[in-house]
Scaffold this motif. Structure first.
Motif, PDB file in Angstrom:
ATOM      1  N   GLU A  94       2.472  -9.841  -8.012  1.00  0.00           N
ATOM      2  CA  GLU A  94       2.302 -10.575  -6.752  1.00  0.00           C
ATOM      3  C   GLU A  94       1.821  -9.638  -5.652  1.00  0.00           C
ATOM      4  O   GLU A  94       0.972  -9.995  -4.844  1.00  0.00           O
ATOM      5  CB  GLU A  94       3.630 -11.200  -6.304  1.00  0.00           C
ATOM      6  CG  GLU A  94       4.020 -12.459  -7.002  1.00  0.00           C
ATOM      7  CD  GLU A  94       5.342 -12.997  -6.457  1.00  0.00           C
ATOM      8  OE1 GLU A  94       5.481 -13.103  -5.212  1.00  0.00           O
ATOM      9  OE2 GLU A  94       6.225 -13.282  -7.272  1.00  0.00           O
TER      10      GLU A  94
ATOM     11  N   MET B 263       4.804 -10.425   5.905  1.00  0.00           N
ATOM     12  CA  MET B 263       5.369  -9.096   6.141  1.00  0.00           C
ATOM     13  C   MET B 263       4.345  -8.223   6.859  1.00  0.00           C
ATOM     14  O   MET B 263       3.148  -8.293   6.565  1.00  0.00           O
ATOM     15  CB  MET B 263       5.767  -8.432   4.822  1.00  0.00           C
ATOM     16  CG  MET B 263       6.905  -9.121   4.101  1.00  0.00           C
ATOM     17  SD  MET B 263       8.374  -9.396   5.089  1.00  0.00           S
ATOM     18  CE  MET B 263       8.942  -7.755   5.365  1.00  0.00           C
TER      19      MET B 263
ATOM     20  N   THR C   9       6.962  -8.624  -1.035  1.00  0.00           N
ATOM     21  CA  THR C   9       6.255  -9.845  -1.438  1.00  0.00           C
ATOM     22  C   THR C   9       6.702 -11.070  -0.637  1.00  0.00           C
ATOM     23  O   THR C   9       6.247 -12.175  -0.913  1.00  0.00           O
ATOM     24  CB  THR C   9       6.426 -10.115  -2.943  1.00  0.00           C
ATOM     25  OG1 THR C   9       7.813 -10.177  -3.264  1.00  0.00           O
ATOM     26  CG2 THR C   9       5.751  -9.039  -3.776  1.00  0.00           C
ATOM     27  N   SER C  10       7.573 -10.865   0.339  1.00  0.00           N
ATOM     28  CA  SER C  10       7.986 -11.972   1.205  1.00  0.00           C
ATOM     29  C   SER C  10       6.819 -12.375   2.102  1.00  0.00           C
ATOM     30  O   SER C  10       5.971 -11.549   2.438  1.00  0.00           O
ATOM     31  CB  SER C  10       9.184 -11.560   2.068  1.00  0.00           C
ATOM     32  OG  SER C  10      10.302 -11.302   1.265  1.00  0.00           O
ATOM     33  N   PRO C  11       6.771 -13.635   2.524  1.00  0.00           N
ATOM     34  CA  PRO C  11       5.656 -14.088   3.355  1.00  0.00           C
ATOM     35  C   PRO C  11       5.622 -13.397   4.731  1.00  0.00           C
ATOM     36  O   PRO C  11       6.658 -13.074   5.295  1.00  0.00           O
ATOM     37  CB  PRO C  11       5.912 -15.590   3.533  1.00  0.00           C
ATOM     38  CG  PRO C  11       7.055 -15.941   2.664  1.00  0.00           C
ATOM     39  CD  PRO C  11       7.699 -14.690   2.189  1.00  0.00           C
TER      40      PRO C  11
ATOM     41  N   THR D 106      14.845  -5.121  -4.809  1.00  0.00           N
ATOM     42  CA  THR D 106      14.976  -5.428  -3.383  1.00  0.00           C
ATOM     43  C   THR D 106      13.712  -5.013  -2.631  1.00  0.00           C
ATOM     44  O   THR D 106      13.186  -5.777  -1.812  1.00  0.00           O
ATOM     45  CB  THR D 106      16.209  -4.711  -2.784  1.00  0.00           C
ATOM     46  OG1 THR D 106      17.382  -5.147  -3.479  1.00  0.00           O
ATOM     47  CG2 THR D 106      16.360  -5.004  -1.304  1.00  0.00           C
TER      48      THR D 106
ATOM     49  N   ASN E  59      10.837  -7.342  -3.530  1.00  0.00           N
ATOM     50  CA  ASN E  59      11.078  -8.680  -2.975  1.00  0.00           C
ATOM     51  C   ASN E  59      10.769  -8.708  -1.483  1.00  0.00           C
ATOM     52  O   ASN E  59      10.204  -9.685  -0.979  1.00  0.00           O
ATOM     53  CB  ASN E  59      12.513  -9.134  -3.223  1.00  0.00           C
ATOM     54  CG  ASN E  59      12.722  -9.635  -4.637  1.00  0.00           C
ATOM     55  OD1 ASN E  59      11.789 -10.044  -5.302  1.00  0.00           O
ATOM     56  ND2 ASN E  59      13.953  -9.597  -5.103  1.00  0.00           N
ATOM     57  N   ILE E  60      11.140  -7.636  -0.782  1.00  0.00           N
ATOM     58  CA  ILE E  60      10.820  -7.561   0.649  1.00  0.00           C
ATOM     59  C   ILE E  60       9.309  -7.518   0.829  1.00  0.00           C
ATOM     60  O   ILE E  60       8.745  -8.229   1.662  1.00  0.00           O
ATOM     61  CB  ILE E  60      11.502  -6.336   1.298  1.00  0.00           C
ATOM     62  CG1 ILE E  60      13.013  -6.565   1.370  1.00  0.00           C
ATOM     63  CG2 ILE E  60      10.915  -6.050   2.677  1.00  0.00           C
ATOM     64  CD1 ILE E  60      13.815  -5.344   1.766  1.00  0.00           C
TER      65      ILE E  60
ATOM     66  N   SER F  29       6.929  -9.221  -9.660  1.00  0.00           N
ATOM     67  CA  SER F  29       6.748  -8.994  -8.225  1.00  0.00           C
ATOM     68  C   SER F  29       5.628  -8.000  -7.952  1.00  0.00           C
ATOM     69  O   SER F  29       4.903  -8.130  -6.964  1.00  0.00           O
ATOM     70  CB  SER F  29       8.048  -8.498  -7.594  1.00  0.00           C
ATOM     71  OG  SER F  29       9.027  -9.516  -7.628  1.00  0.00           O
TER      72      SER F  29
END
Length: 140
Positions: free
Chosen positions: A119, A43, A39-41, A33, A36-37, A116
């Protein structure tokens, strides 16, 4: 009487193992989690907390070395009774190809975490120490 005690001990061990694996799985979910947060666009910079990133890396390294590698390659296994070291061929000969469902699930989550993290290296500048730790994971 001995058989009942032995059965109780096995049940107790199984319950402890189940509890531990539940905690390991929840920890993997938390790590996944977090990355994922991160690596979100789009941020904000405040999301990239170095301590969280380092703990995700520590978790990943620990479970690769102590849970997953030993499960998939018996050469990494340690004799719990402190007996002599078996040769690689002897360990592989004793290996079962059956993998527990939980281990396969953990393997998949750790693979997602590692992906991730790679990334994240492209998105955020990290310290040299953190980059070395991630490199160690990717190489091993």
């Amino acid at each position: 009487s001995f058989l009942l005690q032995n059965n109780d001990t096995e049940d107790e061990e199984r319950l402890w193992r189940d509890l531990i694996m539940e905690r390991v799985t929840k920890s993997a979910d938390a790590c996944l989690t977090a990355v994922n947060i991160m690596t979100s666009p789009n941020m904000p910079k405040a999301v990239y907390i170095e301590d969280v990133i380092e703990r995700v890396i520590q978790y990943t390294k620990f479970h690769l070395q102590n849970t997953l590698y030993p499960q998939y390659d018996p050469v990494y296994r340690v004799d719990p009774h402190g007996g002599g070291v078996l040769s690689s061929k002897a360990k592989r000969a004793k290996c079962s190809t059956h993998k527990q469902r939980v281990i396969v699930m953990l393997y998949n989550k750790v693979c997602d975490i590692v992906s991730s993290l790679s990334e994240l290296l492209e998105i955020q500048l990290l310290t040299d120490t953190t980059i070395l730790q991630v490199s160690f994971i990717r190489i091993s």
